[in-house]
Write an enzyme that holds these catalytic residues in place. Structure first.
Site, mmCIF file in Angstrom:
data_model
loop_
_atom_site.group_PDB
_atom_site.id
_atom_site.type_symbol
_atom_site.label_atom_id
_atom_site.label_comp_id
_atom_site.label_asym_id
_atom_site.label_seq_id
_atom_site.Cartn_x
_atom_site.Cartn_y
_atom_site.Cartn_z
ATOM 1 C CG HIS A 137 -2.146 -0.933 0.846
ATOM 2 N ND1 HIS A 137 -2.161 -2.243 1.226
ATOM 3 C CD2 HIS A 137 -3.258 -0.718 0.109
ATOM 4 C CE1 HIS A 137 -3.261 -2.810 0.762
ATOM 5 N NE2 HIS A 137 -3.944 -1.909 0.080
ATOM 6 C CD GLU B 244 -10.303 -7.122 -1.978
ATOM 7 O OE1 GLU B 244 -9.252 -6.614 -2.366
ATOM 8 O OE2 GLU B 244 -11.019 -6.609 -1.098
ATOM 9 C CG ASP C 87 -5.846 -8.103 -1.313
ATOM 10 O OD1 ASP C 87 -4.722 -8.428 -0.882
ATOM 11 O OD2 ASP C 87 -6.477 -7.117 -0.885
ATOM 12 N NE ARG D 101 -1.375 -5.972 -1.897
ATOM 13 C CZ ARG D 101 -2.515 -5.287 -1.920
ATOM 14 N NH1 ARG D 101 -3.672 -5.907 -1.717
ATOM 15 N NH2 ARG D 101 -2.531 -4.011 -2.174
ATOM 16 C CB CYS E 168 -10.789 -0.801 -8.182
ATOM 17 S SG CYS E 168 -11.108 -2.076 -6.963
HETATM 18 C C1 PEP Z 1 -6.971 -4.905 -4.483
HETATM 19 O O1 PEP Z 1 -6.747 -5.771 -3.633
HETATM 20 O O2 PEP Z 1 -6.773 -5.055 -5.697
HETATM 21 C C2 PEP Z 1 -7.496 -3.583 -4.067
HETATM 22 C C3 PEP Z 1 -7.940 -2.721 -4.942
HETATM 23 O O3 PEP Z 1 -7.456 -3.266 -2.757
HETATM 24 P P1 PEP Z 1 -6.101 -2.991 -1.941
HETATM 25 O O4 PEP Z 1 -4.976 -2.845 -2.925
HETATM 26 O O5 PEP Z 1 -6.298 -1.745 -1.151
HETATM 27 O O6 PEP Z 1 -5.965 -4.198 -1.090
HETATM 28 MG MG MG Z 2 -7.517 -5.561 -1.641
#
Ligand code: PEP
Ligand code: MG
Length: 544
Positions: free
Chosen positions: A191, A432, A456, A466, A503
């Protein structure tokens, strides 16, 4: 380090930056226990550390009250008050004098003592102040240890060089004052890397540096295309960097003609291109880049870098500002996805063996529904001011969604009974987890829309953390399994007449744009700086 030195890391965001370095040393503060002979000079060290801490807190207070609001800023006022408290300071002085020990040790012991006292109190508000006590003592220790404060805003913009950065550290930084990030650890899907993309600054992770050799104020050039950082660059390198920065700015200017244009292929297929945000301030770049809306507002960032839950009113103000600034364009707010790397101590999650598979996101919300209810109240109230939808993260089953929707209905009924203005928004689901993919036909029936979180989804499908920089060679986001899952979800959504978007970071992967269009994806939600680049690709496509 006096001579020019180059290091190769892994690029987490493109772009070129040149400027002075600010080193942030992480890790637990080492507390030395030393016998001293000059009590007065130790007490003086404490007094000047307190003075410096008060200055820092004043800066933080001003910044937070301007950027976020008084309710958040108030915490820095409380910290200043504690720093004036005679009992707290008296305890530090007593330990130095009675035990003839160094300032660091006296501050640490006093901090622990006060933290213990506060956390043992019955009153919920008072016990929550335990975290404040720890924060204050850590601040004093950092100053005594000559470490920079992460939340401190430096005068000139800097290149942040650090061992690693947590999302909560990054979110506290003054965006205007950061030119680039370079970290020794970290992964491109963390993140913190995502935040660097939202901030649109070059960023490198996994850079094999020795922080002991890097000094504050050194010049560096960061190349987010090549993944390199050069310290103490020579004249030629500086000149080249300057030229490339200008070139990049020119490229951005060239994309400006695309503003106001459709995301439409030459044969007439349209797709929505939205932007992801993590804070109210990000809305500026969403508008600048002419995104169709906000496809993902990671609301959990509102919960980070602080000591207590954001109250309903504070959240309401943040969501209202976002929807109002977007002026009728859609805004999808994700309910708090706290947990894993996004940690806030006051949630009391504690240490977990596998935090990515642990107590997080809707799991917290279902076990502690009062946390979700506060957020939903703020969201439903803000929905009156614009086009707001809610999305739930980390879903694995139909039952979870049914329980969440029941909580949402309770919140709706409570607001109606209290005669508080609200609007019941559209509610979507993030896909996800592989489990959600497998039941996406049933989820599509329940939800108003679906959005695929590929970050995810890739991690759980490939069973690859990740966050783990050692696994890069195995982490293949183009893996057939992931692509097939995206197709399955798209087909299931469409079978039920629902829209489906992406997303996760894969949405901005220009090598896949054509394939996503062919699959029938309705929306891509990406970092604001990627919107026009994707629009260009879509508009140049002949047949999808
Ligand atoms: C994802 O997991 O692709 C997502 C958009 O959420 P985050 O990256 O905040 O876990
Ligand atoms: Mg996510």
């Amino acid at each position: 380090m006096k001579e020019m030195q180059k290091f190769l890391g892994k690029s987490a965001n493109k772009g070129i930056a040149q400027g002075p370095v600010m080193v942030i040393k992480n890790g637990n503060l080492r507390i030395r226990h030393e016998k001293i002979s000059n009590v007065q000079s130790e007490i003086k060290r404490v007094e000047s550390a307190v003075k410096r801490a008060r200055e820092q807190l004043q800066t933080l207070y001003t910044k937070a009250s301007e950027e976020i609001g008084e309710s958040v800023a108030a915490i820095f006022k409380v910290h200043r008050m504690i720093l004036e408290d005679e009992e707290y300071l008296g305890s530090i002085r007593n330990i130095i004098t009675a035990e003839m020990v160094n300032a660091e040790y006296a501050v640490a012991i006093t901090g622990e003592k006060f933290t213990r006292i506060f956390s043992g109190m019955d009153d919920e508000y008072v016990s929550a102040r335990a975290a404040d006590m720890k924060d204050i003592s850590d601040r004093l220790l950092r100053i005594l240890d000559d470490r920079e404060d992460t939340g401190r805003s430096s005068e000139a913009p800097v290149i942040i060089v650090a061992e690693d950065l947590s999302p909560s550290e990054t979110i506290q930084m003054d965006r205007e004052k950061v030119l680039a990030f370079v970290t020794i650890h970290g992964s491109t899907n963390s993140h913190t890397a995502i935040l660097s993309r939202l901030m649109n600054i070059p960023s490198l992770v996994g850079t094999p540096l020795n922080l002991e050799n890097i000094r504050n104020g050194m010049t560096a050039v960061v190349d987010g295309f090549e993944g390199t950082v050069i310290f103490e660059p020579d004249e030629k390198t500086c000149r080249q960097a300057k030229e490339r920065i200008e070139e990049e700015q020119k490229k951005i200017r060239l994309l400006q003609y695309l503003k106001g244009k459709e995301n439409e292929t030459r044969d007439g297929r349209k797709i929505s291109i939205c932007a992801n945000i993590g804070s109210v301030t990000d809305v500026e770049s969403v508008l600048e880049n002419d995104a169709g809306g906000i496809g993902l507002f990671r609301s959990e960032f509102l919960y980070l870098g602080r000591n207590d839950f954001p109250a309903e009113e504070e959240q309401f103000q943040a969501y209202r500002q976002v929807v109002q600034k977007m002026g009728g364009k859609k805004v999808i707010v994700r309910t708090l996805d706290i947990g894993a790397d996004k940690k806030a101590e006051y949630f009391g999650i504690g240490k977990e063996e596998n935090p990515a598979m642990g107590y997080r996101a809707v799991r917290i919300c279902l076990k502690q529904p009062e946390i979700l209810k506060t957020q939903l109240r703020a969201l439903f109230r803000a929905a009156v001011y614009g086009n707001l939808s809610v999305i739930y993260p980390m879903i694995t089953s139909v039952e979870e969604v049914q329980r969440l929707l029941r909580i949402a209905e309770e919140v709706r009924d409570e607001l109606a009974n209290e005669k508080i203005p609200f609007r019941y928004p559209r509610q979507g689901i993030m896909i996800e987890t592989p489990a959600a993919v497998m039941v996406s036909d049933e989820l599509a029936e329940l939800a108003d829309f679906l959005s695929i979180g590929t970050n995810d989804l890739t991690q759980y499908t490939l069973a690859i953390d990740r966050q783990n920089e050692k696994l890069y060679e195995f982490y293949n986001p183009h893996h057939k399994a992931v692509m097939r899952m995206i197709r399955i979800v798209t087909d299931n959504a469409h079978k039920h007449g629902k829209r489906v978007g992406i997303c996760g970071e894969l949405g901005a992967d220009t090598e896949l744009t054509e394939e996503f269009l062919r699959m029938g994806i309705d929306e891509l939600s990406v970092a604001p700086s990627m919107v026009l680049e994707l629009r260009k690709i879509v508009r140049e496509m002949k047949e999808y």
